[in-house]
Every structure is written in structure tokens, then in C-alpha cells.
Scaffold this active site. Structure first.
Site, PDB file in Angstrom:
ATOM      1  CB  ILE A   1      -5.234  -2.161  11.328  1.00 29.71           C
ATOM      2  CG1 ILE A   1      -5.499  -1.984  12.743  1.00 29.71           C
ATOM      3  CG2 ILE A   1      -3.942  -3.064  11.139  1.00 29.71           C
ATOM      4  CD1 ILE A   1      -5.734  -3.147  13.657  1.00 29.71           C
ATOM      5  CB  THR A   2      -9.682  -0.005   9.143  1.00 29.80           C
ATOM      6  OG1 THR A   2      -9.765  -1.099   7.850  1.00 29.80           O
ATOM      7  CG2 THR A   2      -9.230   1.244   8.495  1.00 29.80           C
TER       8      THR A   2
ATOM      9  N   GLY B   1       0.877  -1.220  -0.023  1.00 27.21           N
ATOM     10  CA  GLY B   1       0.110   0.101  -0.029  1.00 27.21           C
ATOM     11  C   GLY B   1       0.811   1.229  -0.113  1.00 27.21           C
TER      12      GLY B   1
ATOM     13  CE1 TYR C   1      -7.155   3.977   9.933  1.00 21.65           C
ATOM     14  CE2 TYR C   1      -8.171   5.986   9.471  1.00 21.65           C
ATOM     15  CZ  TYR C   1      -7.308   5.132   9.061  1.00 21.65           C
ATOM     16  OH  TYR C   1      -6.511   5.366   8.244  1.00 21.65           O
TER      17      TYR C   1
HETATM   18  N1  CAA Z   1     -22.308   8.222   6.001  1.00 29.12           N
HETATM   19  C1  CAA Z   1     -23.732   7.878   6.394  1.00 29.12           C
HETATM   20  N2  CAA Z   1     -23.987   6.725   6.687  1.00 29.12           N
HETATM   21  C2  CAA Z   1     -23.492   5.587   6.351  1.00 29.12           C
HETATM   22  C3  CAA Z   1     -22.234   5.887   6.020  1.00 29.12           C
HETATM   23  C4  CAA Z   1     -21.625   7.092   5.942  1.00 29.12           C
HETATM   24  N3  CAA Z   1     -20.350   7.212   5.456  1.00 29.12           N
HETATM   25  N4  CAA Z   1     -21.527   4.381   5.850  1.00 29.12           N
HETATM   26  C5  CAA Z   1     -22.662   3.559   5.982  1.00 29.12           C
HETATM   27  N5  CAA Z   1     -23.880   4.265   6.279  1.00 29.12           N
HETATM   28  C6  CAA Z   1     -25.129   3.783   6.762  1.00 29.12           C
HETATM   29  C7  CAA Z   1     -25.658   2.804   5.930  1.00 29.12           C
HETATM   30  O1  CAA Z   1     -26.135   3.139   4.578  1.00 29.12           O
HETATM   31  C8  CAA Z   1     -26.643   1.949   6.799  1.00 29.12           C
HETATM   32  O2  CAA Z   1     -27.816   2.820   6.553  1.00 29.12           O
HETATM   33  P1  CAA Z   1     -29.395   2.022   6.694  1.00 29.12           P
HETATM   34  O3  CAA Z   1     -29.250   1.202   7.923  1.00 29.12           O
HETATM   35  O4  CAA Z   1     -30.252   3.041   6.607  1.00 29.12           O
HETATM   36  O5  CAA Z   1     -29.143   0.970   5.329  1.00 29.12           O
HETATM   37  C9  CAA Z   1     -26.026   2.120   8.059  1.00 29.12           C
HETATM   38  O6  CAA Z   1     -25.283   3.252   8.177  1.00 29.12           O
HETATM   39  C10 CAA Z   1     -25.096   1.167   8.387  1.00 29.12           C
HETATM   40  O7  CAA Z   1     -25.717   0.003   8.736  1.00 29.12           O
HETATM   41  P2  CAA Z   1     -25.262  -1.429   9.064  1.00 29.12           P
HETATM   42  O8  CAA Z   1     -25.975  -1.733  10.271  1.00 29.12           O
HETATM   43  O9  CAA Z   1     -25.641  -2.183   7.824  1.00 29.12           O
HETATM   44  O10 CAA Z   1     -23.806  -1.380   9.126  1.00 29.12           O
HETATM   45  P3  CAA Z   1     -22.558  -2.313   9.177  1.00 29.12           P
HETATM   46  O11 CAA Z   1     -22.673  -2.776  10.620  1.00 29.12           O
HETATM   47  O12 CAA Z   1     -22.780  -3.460   8.112  1.00 29.12           O
HETATM   48  O13 CAA Z   1     -21.398  -1.706   8.884  1.00 29.12           O
HETATM   49  C11 CAA Z   1     -19.756  -0.398   7.487  1.00 29.12           C
HETATM   50  C12 CAA Z   1     -21.224  -1.254   7.507  1.00 29.12           C
HETATM   51  C13 CAA Z   1     -18.729  -1.085   8.205  1.00 29.12           C
HETATM   52  C14 CAA Z   1     -20.274   0.895   8.339  1.00 29.12           C
HETATM   53  C15 CAA Z   1     -19.570  -0.072   6.288  1.00 29.12           C
HETATM   54  O14 CAA Z   1     -20.779   0.717   5.558  1.00 29.12           O
HETATM   55  C16 CAA Z   1     -18.196   0.804   5.742  1.00 29.12           C
HETATM   56  O15 CAA Z   1     -17.520  -0.050   5.737  1.00 29.12           O
HETATM   57  N6  CAA Z   1     -18.384   1.736   5.692  1.00 29.12           N
HETATM   58  C17 CAA Z   1     -17.321   2.874   5.317  1.00 29.12           C
HETATM   59  C18 CAA Z   1     -16.367   3.302   6.500  1.00 29.12           C
HETATM   60  C19 CAA Z   1     -15.410   4.172   5.908  1.00 29.12           C
HETATM   61  O16 CAA Z   1     -15.282   5.044   5.111  1.00 29.12           O
HETATM   62  N7  CAA Z   1     -14.159   3.583   6.227  1.00 29.12           N
HETATM   63  C20 CAA Z   1     -12.962   4.303   5.835  1.00 29.12           C
HETATM   64  C21 CAA Z   1     -11.828   3.080   5.661  1.00 29.12           C
HETATM   65  S1  CAA Z   1     -10.527   3.933   4.174  1.00 29.12           S
HETATM   66  C22 CAA Z   1      -9.442   4.660   5.548  1.00 29.12           C
HETATM   67  O17 CAA Z   1      -9.827   4.492   6.727  1.00 29.12           O
HETATM   68  C23 CAA Z   1      -8.338   4.868   5.145  1.00 29.12           C
HETATM   69  C24 CAA Z   1      -8.114   6.568   5.218  1.00 29.12           C
HETATM   70  O18 CAA Z   1      -7.320   6.733   5.974  1.00 29.12           O
HETATM   71  C25 CAA Z   1      -9.031   7.565   4.670  1.00 29.12           C
END
Ligand code: CAA
Length: 240
Positions: free
Chosen positions: A85-86, A13, A147
Site C-alpha cells: 500500500i501507499t 494490479g 514506502y
Molecule cells: N518532486 C519534487 N517536488 C514534488 C514532488 C516530487 N516528486 N511531488 C510533489 N512535489 C512538490 C509539489 O509540487 C508541491 O510544491 P509547491 O509547494 O511548491 O507547490 C509540494 O511538493 C507538495 O506540496 P503539498 O503540501 O501540496 O503536498 P501534499 O500534502 O498535497 O502532498 C503528494 C502531495 C502526496 C506529495 C502528491 O504530490 C503525490 O502523491 N506525489 C507523488 C508521490 C509518488 O510519486 N508516489 C508514488 C506512488 S506509485 C508507487 O509507489 C508504486 C511504485 O512502487 C513505483
């Protein structure tokens, strides 16, 4: 002057791009990795950069690993605390284990990486400490209470180290990458990722090399007056 650099999480990465950029700048580079032996061996084969395996969350492993690197390559002049890590989950679902694993690697891991190297930098009156934080440490992020807390904490570490190291010729700076095209970001569900890209005025993810170039700049002998700063590289997604 030829410098020796240590890059944690340096074989994949953003870290892999950093290791290669520092090598291209004339540094002797050691890259650490936590578990993926195959990827590390391939990285060494392709780049000639030595890899070392330890868990940055363990002080004992970090101190022993750093001693071995210094025995092999000489005193470390540049340290890039990149390993991260995330364990993403909405707060109401986040477990104490998900909290602790991220704290151990992303926050305590920075302490464990820099602390054993710091006395030597002070003695030699030169050092470059570069911590890879994140846009999400600046703005917070849905499902990243753990994180975001660590990445904001990393900025506190850097600002404090900058003040302590300045008189000894040591600088400490942070880079806050936005969303970069790595395995970590590709692991975000596609729909969520697409919506995030929609929030980036540049209209695209960043490339690991775009972060590596920031590191190479901060690591150089010429950047001695840049100390305690944060470089945001996020395609205009967020301004502090
Ligand atoms: N903003 C608003 N709402 C969000 C959202 C966001 N960014 N992400 C998810 N949601 C919502 C979903 O749409 C869902 O809504 P509904 O219930 O209305 O459908 C709800 O939140 C999540 O519900 P779940 O209970 O199904 O969630 P889950 O337990 O399955 O978890 C998650 C899902 C882990 C949150 C997944 O959506 C995810 O991975 N999201 C991304 C998080 C993110 O941006 N991580 C960054 C990683 S990259 C990084 O970290 C590198 C860096 O430094 C930039």
C-alpha cells in the site's frame, strides 16, 4: 512439475497479472486480498483462481490463512509477497499512523507471509520466494519516506533469506518494478504522474504483465542458481 503458488494481493494490479502468469505456467494458484470482495469474486469468476481474504499485516491471520490454503491446495512451493500500500505525504506532514500502516503491510507483511511457509519449504528442499519491492526502495521518493523504507527493507529480507535457504533448495529474489500502469500509480496526481513519465527513458509506464513475466521466470524450477538477486524492471528510469 505442477507447483502450488501463493500470491498476496493477487487479485488486482500487478498481483493479478502474476497470479495469471503462474497459472499459465501450470501452477495451482491461491491469491489473497485484503478487502475488496467484489473485485476478488470477479477475478475468481474470470480466471478460475481461488481467492482468500486476510490482512498480511497480522501474523495470526496470515498463519491461519496459509494453513487453509495448504489444506485446500497442498504445500506451497512458490510464495510471491506482492501485497503493498501507499500512504504518501511529505515527511513534515506524515503521521505516525501513515508510517505504521505502510510498515505493517509492506514490510511486516513479508515476514508474516513467508515465515509460516518457510519450515515446509526447508523440509521439502524446494522453495521459491519472490518479493515485489520497488524502484522507490532503490532510489527513495518524494513523499514516500514510509514506502521507500519498507521497499528497501524488503531487499534486506531477500538477501538474508537467500543465504539461509540456499542449502535447502530455496531461492529468494526481489523484483523492483518502476512505475507500472496500475490503480496505485493512477492515484498519483496527474501533473506529478506526467512529470514522472517524463523521467522514464522508455517514455511510458510499464504493464503489469511485464512484471509477471519476471516472476514466472524466477518461480520456475530452472532458476535455482539465481538467488538473492534483484531484477529492476523500470524502463531505464534508474540503475543500481
Ligand atoms: N518532486 C519534487 N517536488 C514534488 C514532488 C516530487 N516528486 N511531488 C510533489 N512535489 C512538490 C509539489 O509540487 C508541491 O510544491 P509547491 O509547494 O511548491 O507547490 C509540494 O511538493 C507538495 O506540496 P503539498 O503540501 O501540496 O503536498 P501534499 O500534502 O498535497 O502532498 C503528494 C502531495 C502526496 C506529495 C502528491 O504530490 C503525490 O502523491 N506525489 C507523488 C508521490 C509518488 O510519486 N508516489 C508514488 C506512488 S506509485 C508507487 O509507489 C508504486 C511504485 O512502487 C513505483
Amino acid at each position: 512439475m505442477a507447483r502450488t503458488a501463493l500470491v498476496t494481493g493477487g487479485s488486482r494490479g500487478i498481483g493479478a497479472a502474476i497470479s495469471q502468469a503462474l497459472k499459465a505456467q501450470g501452477c495451482t494458484v491461491a491469491a489473497t486480498y485484503a478487502g475488496n470482495d467484489e473485485a476478488a469474486a470477479k477475478f475468481t469468476e474470470e480466471t478460475g483462481i481461488k481467492t482468500y481474504k486476510w490482512n498480511v499485516g497480522s501474523y495470526e491471520e496470515s498463519a491461519a490463512g496459509i494453513a487453509k490454503v495448504e489444506e485446500d491446495l497442498g504445500p506451497i512451493d512458490i510464495v510471491v509477497a506482492n501485497a503493498g500500500i501507499t500512504r504518501d505525504a511529505p515527511f513534515h506532514k506524515m503521521t505516525p499512523q501513515q508510517w505504521q500502516e505502510v510498515i505493517d503491510t509492506n514490510l511486516t507483511g513479508v515476514f508474516n507471509t513467508v515465515h509460516p511457509i518457510w519450515p515446509g519449504m526447508r523440509e521439502r528442499k524446494f522453495g521459491r520466494v519472490i518479493v515485489i519491492s520497488s524502484i522507490n526502495g532503490q532510489k527513495g521518493q518524494f513523499a514516500q519516506v514510509n514506502y521507500a523504507a519498507t521497499k528497501a527493507g524488503d531487499l534486506g529480507i531477500v538477501k538474508s533469506l537467500a543465504q539461509e535457504g540456499a542449502r535447502a533448495g530455496i531461492t529468494a529474489n526481489a523484483i523492483c518494478p518502476g512505475y507500472i500502469a496500475t490503480e496505485m500509480v493512477m492515484a498519483v496526481p496527474e501533473k506529478v504522474r506526467e512529470s514522472i513519465i517524463g523521467q522514464i527513458p522508455a517514455g511510458r509506464l510499464g504493464e503489469p504483465e511485464e512484471i509477471a513475466r519476471c516472476v514466472a521466470f524466477l518461480a520456475s524450477d530452472d532458476s535455482g542458481f539465481i538467488n538473492g538477486s534483484t531484477i529492476s524492471a523500470n524502463g531505464a528510469q534508474f540503475f543500481v
